[in-house]
Design a protein around this motif. Sequence first.
Motif, PDB file in Angstrom:
ATOM      1  N   VAL A  10       0.837  -1.202   0.000  1.00  0.00           N
ATOM      2  CA  VAL A  10       0.000   0.000   0.000  1.00  0.00           C
ATOM      3  C   VAL A  10       0.873   1.253   0.000  1.00  0.00           C
ATOM      4  O   VAL A  10       0.601   2.227  -0.713  1.00  0.00           O
ATOM      5  N   MET A  11       1.946   1.234   0.795  1.00  0.00           N
ATOM      6  CA  MET A  11       2.846   2.389   0.850  1.00  0.00           C
ATOM      7  C   MET A  11       3.540   2.618  -0.497  1.00  0.00           C
ATOM      8  O   MET A  11       3.743   3.762  -0.910  1.00  0.00           O
ATOM      9  N   LEU A  12       3.912   1.537  -1.178  1.00  0.00           N
ATOM     10  CA  LEU A  12       4.492   1.683  -2.519  1.00  0.00           C
ATOM     11  C   LEU A  12       3.509   2.338  -3.472  1.00  0.00           C
ATOM     12  O   LEU A  12       3.872   3.199  -4.282  1.00  0.00           O
ATOM     13  N   SER A  13       2.250   1.931  -3.383  1.00  0.00           N
ATOM     14  CA  SER A  13       1.222   2.527  -4.239  1.00  0.00           C
ATOM     15  C   SER A  13       1.094   4.019  -3.974  1.00  0.00           C
ATOM     16  O   SER A  13       0.983   4.827  -4.909  1.00  0.00           O
ATOM     17  N   VAL A  14       1.133   4.412  -2.701  1.00  0.00           N
ATOM     18  CA  VAL A  14       1.032   5.827  -2.343  1.00  0.00           C
ATOM     19  C   VAL A  14       2.216   6.610  -2.911  1.00  0.00           C
ATOM     20  O   VAL A  14       2.050   7.702  -3.474  1.00  0.00           O
ATOM     21  N   SER A  15       3.420   6.062  -2.779  1.00  0.00           N
ATOM     22  CA  SER A  15       4.601   6.773  -3.270  1.00  0.00           C
ATOM     23  C   SER A  15       4.580   6.927  -4.789  1.00  0.00           C
ATOM     24  O   SER A  15       4.931   7.985  -5.323  1.00  0.00           O
ATOM     25  N   LEU A  16       4.140   5.884  -5.500  1.00  0.00           N
ATOM     26  CA  LEU A  16       4.057   5.972  -6.964  1.00  0.00           C
ATOM     27  C   LEU A  16       2.978   6.963  -7.396  1.00  0.00           C
ATOM     28  O   LEU A  16       3.133   7.668  -8.394  1.00  0.00           O
ATOM     29  N   LEU A  17       1.877   7.015  -6.628  1.00  0.00           N
ATOM     30  CA  LEU A  17       0.822   7.988  -6.923  1.00  0.00           C
ATOM     31  C   LEU A  17       1.349   9.412  -6.727  1.00  0.00           C
ATOM     32  O   LEU A  17       1.050  10.313  -7.529  1.00  0.00           O
TER      33      LEU A  17
ATOM     34  N   LEU B  55      10.879  14.033  -3.979  1.00  0.00           N
ATOM     35  CA  LEU B  55      11.890  13.518  -3.060  1.00  0.00           C
ATOM     36  C   LEU B  55      11.248  12.759  -1.901  1.00  0.00           C
ATOM     37  O   LEU B  55      11.732  11.690  -1.499  1.00  0.00           O
ATOM     38  N   VAL B  56      10.143  13.289  -1.360  1.00  0.00           N
ATOM     39  CA  VAL B  56       9.429  12.583  -0.288  1.00  0.00           C
ATOM     40  C   VAL B  56       8.892  11.253  -0.808  1.00  0.00           C
ATOM     41  O   VAL B  56       8.980  10.213  -0.129  1.00  0.00           O
ATOM     42  N   ALA B  57       8.335  11.281  -2.025  1.00  0.00           N
ATOM     43  CA  ALA B  57       7.794  10.052  -2.616  1.00  0.00           C
ATOM     44  C   ALA B  57       8.889   9.006  -2.807  1.00  0.00           C
ATOM     45  O   ALA B  57       8.683   7.813  -2.525  1.00  0.00           O
ATOM     46  N   LEU B  58      10.054   9.429  -3.275  1.00  0.00           N
ATOM     47  CA  LEU B  58      11.156   8.487  -3.456  1.00  0.00           C
ATOM     48  C   LEU B  58      11.630   7.916  -2.121  1.00  0.00           C
ATOM     49  O   LEU B  58      11.972   6.726  -2.038  1.00  0.00           O
TER      50      LEU B  58
ATOM     51  N   TRP C 100       2.812   6.706 -16.522  1.00  0.00           N
ATOM     52  CA  TRP C 100       3.576   5.496 -16.218  1.00  0.00           C
ATOM     53  C   TRP C 100       3.520   5.192 -14.724  1.00  0.00           C
ATOM     54  O   TRP C 100       3.209   4.076 -14.310  1.00  0.00           O
ATOM     55  N   PHE C 101       3.794   6.203 -13.871  1.00  0.00           N
ATOM     56  CA  PHE C 101       3.762   5.997 -12.424  1.00  0.00           C
ATOM     57  C   PHE C 101       2.351   5.728 -11.928  1.00  0.00           C
ATOM     58  O   PHE C 101       2.149   4.952 -10.984  1.00  0.00           O
TER      59      PHE C 101
END
Length: 482
Positions: free
Chosen positions: A337-344, A364-367, A425-426
């Motif tokens: 779920v956290m990966l999905s949030v970061s990619l979004l 940068l926060v997302a990465l 893409w993301f």
Amino acid sequence: MVHSTSFTSQSIMLDSFGTQPLGPALRYSLGVSLSGTLMGITIAFSASANDDIKRQDYYLHPPNGFTLGLFSSLAALSAGIFGLVLGRPVNIIGKKNSLASSAIMYFIGYLLIAYSKNYALLYAGRVVTGAGLALTCLTLSPYISEIAPTRHRGKFSSVMQIQVQLGILLINALGISPLRFRYNAVFSAALAVVNLCFILISPETPRWLVSKRKVQDARRALDSLMEEDYSLVNDEMQVLQRSMVEPSLNTLEGGIRFFSKQNLKPLLLMCCIMMFQQLSAINVIMAHSNDIFIQIGLKDVRYWSAAASLGFLVFTFGSASLTDKTGRKKLLVMFGVMLSVSLLMLSLSNFIQQHSELTKGLKLVALCIYIVSFSLAWGNVPWVLCGEIFGVEQQSRDIAIVAAVNWAFNSATVFSYTFLEVKYWFLIYSICMVLGSGFVFGTLPETNGLNLFEITQLFVNSPRGYSAVSVSEQPNPDNRAK
């Protein structure tokens, strides 16, 4: 009858390797896992090499987008193809010899890259290192799982992913230096020689040796793993021999058929998990890290790539502990779920005006969220599961199929990055990780704390779905004889 995981004192699988000394297994795991370092180098090699090639390498004419895309994805594509055909040979020659073969493939491949004078040799080197990737995927995680104590199997199996991240960090750090990619290839070839030396002094797994009826060799391997504690060696030999010959433990006499539910359940489960691992976009971020940091608007992108690799490595160490404490399933769901949030977040930041301070900070926060989430779960746990979820008879074949799926989606995602707009893409891969988390939540049984036999029994047909079958409830062969 309700199946349980409780075992009687007379059960033949008490806790496989449960009282095994840690020292020997840890030493051998660390030695052979240099294959994982070479795997990480191979995955991230194109990130810095592409920059060198763009600067018009002395021997290579200026590349185009297709040339660079092919160079980036060719190792993964090669690994997928070789993974499909190498499963049976791995089962025949054993895990130790297969790991030795992977070191030889890395050595040859990187020498071809180092001394390439045209794109044909450059691509040939990537194809050969792809064969090394395939052999590493097929054998490293199962090898470590089969020599590791049950209660520490998650930590031991995490060594592979730690070494992979170490390899990525290493090649990115070398990318900062003035050394060109050819010198980096020579270094990688030398590391393959060191890896081969460690593999040659390590034992074959006792489980594989007993499956091939090499009983004396298995006993010698157990001697080295258990520091010649003969009572433990004798107990483990009895466990391994009975588990290989008793129909009640093999479940299907004559071996497990490929299309049986007991085989297809874990196989399809692992194929889907490995597919979602690649749909997390990890290898795009690895292969095109410099380009991504340029899009963010950062300078000195090679330093940022090296810093990201260090982050992956540090948090993968955390995964080694969490895998055994928290459990495989919980980690995959939560951090999926956290990966999905970061990619979004990465997708949304590209819909906003680029290179503003807001978008730079958001990316940068997302990465950072992405690095933490992937390292703690999706980078390590799928390979831990891959090493423990299959029975010995079908292990090499099924892991070959799983690895082929993994590398096929790896290649497809890396290649697709050059054709899709970044913001879409993301977004697509953010949706994929939501689906992946839901899939894991609904289908994956928890394997934490179970020994290898108990795990295979999770997939035996049962009216209550996924549940471990108590060995104490299995028919006694002595009673059958009466």
